[in-house]
Design a protein around this motif. Structure first.
Motif, short mmCIF file in Angstrom:
data_model
loop_
_atom_site.label_atom_id
_atom_site.label_comp_id
_atom_site.label_asym_id
_atom_site.label_seq_id
_atom_site.Cartn_x
_atom_site.Cartn_y
_atom_site.Cartn_z
N HIS A 136 52.30 34.08 70.96
CA HIS A 136 53.03 33.12 71.79
C HIS A 136 53.92 33.89 72.76
O HIS A 136 54.62 34.82 72.36
N ASP A 137 53.90 33.50 74.03
CA ASP A 137 54.75 34.12 75.05
C ASP A 137 55.96 33.21 75.26
O ASP A 137 55.84 32.12 75.82
N GLY A 138 57.11 33.64 74.77
CA GLY A 138 58.33 32.85 74.85
C GLY A 138 58.86 32.66 76.26
O GLY A 138 59.68 31.78 76.51
N ARG A 139 58.37 33.46 77.21
CA ARG A 139 58.86 33.34 78.59
C ARG A 139 58.40 32.06 79.26
O ARG A 139 59.17 31.40 79.96
N ASP A 140 57.13 31.68 79.04
CA ASP A 140 56.62 30.47 79.69
C ASP A 140 55.91 29.52 78.74
O ASP A 140 55.37 28.51 79.15
N GLY A 141 55.88 29.85 77.44
CA GLY A 141 55.26 28.96 76.46
C GLY A 141 53.76 29.10 76.31
O GLY A 141 53.14 28.37 75.55
N SER A 142 53.15 30.04 77.03
CA SER A 142 51.71 30.25 76.93
C SER A 142 51.34 30.84 75.58
O SER A 142 52.13 31.51 74.93
N VAL A 143 50.11 30.57 75.17
CA VAL A 143 49.56 31.16 73.95
C VAL A 143 48.34 31.98 74.36
O VAL A 143 47.47 31.50 75.09
N TYR A 144 48.28 33.22 73.89
CA TYR A 144 47.16 34.12 74.18
C TYR A 144 46.34 34.31 72.91
O TYR A 144 46.89 34.50 71.83
N VAL A 145 45.01 34.28 73.07
CA VAL A 145 44.09 34.45 71.96
C VAL A 145 43.05 35.49 72.36
O VAL A 145 42.52 35.45 73.46
N ALA A 146 42.76 36.44 71.45
CA ALA A 146 41.69 37.40 71.65
C ALA A 146 40.51 36.98 70.78
O ALA A 146 40.62 36.91 69.56
N ALA A 147 39.39 36.67 71.44
CA ALA A 147 38.20 36.19 70.73
C ALA A 147 37.10 37.24 70.80
O ALA A 147 36.79 37.75 71.87
N ALA A 148 36.52 37.56 69.65
CA ALA A 148 35.42 38.51 69.58
C ALA A 148 34.11 37.75 69.78
O ALA A 148 33.72 36.94 68.94
#
Length: 65
Positions: free
Chosen positions: A41-53
């Motif tokens: 979770h990126d607390g700066r803008d609320g985005s969520v990042y996911v790394a998918a294989a």
């Protein structure tokens, strides 16, 4: 944000929230059936990042809006 947990598994991504002192509930799921290596979770803008294989395509990073 301390009562929210982001979980990446071989079966997808899940967001859990603490509803009571000892009870967690899944409030969101995504990438069901996909093998995920990390979620953050990126607390700066609320985005969520996911790394998918994605097998032979390699790991791809996805960002929520």
């Amino acid at each position: 944000m301390k009562n929210r947990l982001f979980v990446a598994t071989r079966k997808g991504a899940f967001v859990l929230e603490r509803r009571m002192a000892a009870k967690w509930e899944v409030v969101h799921s995504g990438f069901l059936g996909d093998n995920l290596s990390i979620i953050t979770h990126d607390g700066r803008d609320g985005s969520v990042y996911v790394a998918a294989a994605h097998g032979h395509f390699g790991v791809k990073v996805h960002r929520s809006d």
